[in-house]
Design a protein around this motif. Structure first.
Motif, PDB file in Angstrom:
ATOM      1  N   THR A 258       0.834  -1.197   0.000  1.00 25.65           N
ATOM      2  CA  THR A 258       0.000   0.000   0.000  1.00 25.65           C
ATOM      3  C   THR A 258       0.872   1.252   0.000  1.00 25.65           C
ATOM      4  OG1 THR A 258      -0.116   0.196   2.401  1.00 25.65           O
ATOM      5  CG2 THR A 258      -1.737  -1.246   1.330  1.00 25.65           C
TER       6      THR A 258
ATOM      7  N   GLU B 256       0.976   3.250   2.275  1.00 21.92           N
ATOM      8  CA  GLU B 256       1.490   3.372   3.635  1.00 21.92           C
ATOM      9  C   GLU B 256       2.546   2.327   3.965  1.00 21.92           C
ATOM     10  OE1 GLU B 256      -1.768   3.011   2.901  1.00 21.92           O
ATOM     11  OE2 GLU B 256      -2.340   5.133   2.982  1.00 21.92           O
TER      12      GLU B 256
ATOM     13  N   ARG C 253       2.020  -1.161   3.855  1.00 21.82           N
ATOM     14  CA  ARG C 253       1.542  -2.480   4.275  1.00 21.82           C
ATOM     15  C   ARG C 253       1.649  -3.444   3.099  1.00 21.82           C
ATOM     16  NH1 ARG C 253      -2.341   0.893   6.390  1.00 21.82           N
ATOM     17  NH2 ARG C 253      -3.824   0.333   4.749  1.00 21.82           N
ATOM     18  N   THR C 254       2.073  -4.650   3.389  1.00 23.31           N
ATOM     19  CA  THR C 254       2.328  -5.617   2.331  1.00 23.31           C
ATOM     20  C   THR C 254       1.371  -6.806   2.408  1.00 23.31           C
ATOM     21  OG1 THR C 254       4.003  -6.720   3.701  1.00 23.31           O
ATOM     22  CG2 THR C 254       4.768  -5.019   2.181  1.00 23.31           C
TER      23      THR C 254
END
Length: 114
Positions: free
Chosen positions: A51, A53, A55-56
């Motif tokens: 993302t 931000e 996040r995976t």
């Protein structure tokens, strides 16, 4: 937007590769980005995503072996591939998640020999 993938090659089972994707024409920092693969005779599928931000998310077949990362300052996305298996053999593409319409690079071929 233009996407250029690189870093593929021929590697033995258990080896590693690091794929890179350079984006131009737009800043990708606000977009979720992903790596996709397309094996011969099969549809393209999502491998991993990150993302905006950071996040995976990973497909089940690559969890624990692949790591996706992004460098927003350089407008790039990377995929570290470890413990490669013959079934990882495919052309790998990067794109947004969901993909930018009608925007696919040439991909980079990954071939894992047994």
């Amino acid at each position: 937007v233009q996407l250029v993938e690189s870093g593929g090659g021929l590697v033995q089972t258990g080896g590693s590769l690091r794929l890179s994707c350079a984006a131009s024409g737009t800043a990708i920092s606000i977009y979720p980005m992903a790596w996709y693969l397309q094996a011969p005779g099969k549809q393209r599928e999502l491998v991993a995503s990150v993302t905006a931000e950071g996040r995976t998310m990973y497909g089940d077949s690559v969890k624990g072996r692949f790591t996706i990362s992004r460098d927003n300052a350089k407008n790039t996305v990377h995929l570290q591939m470890n413990s490669l298996k013959p079934e990882d053999t495919a052309v790998y593409y990067c794109n947004a998640d969901p993909p930018f319409a009608a925007t696919w690079g040439q991909g980079t071929q990954v071939t894992v020999s047994s």
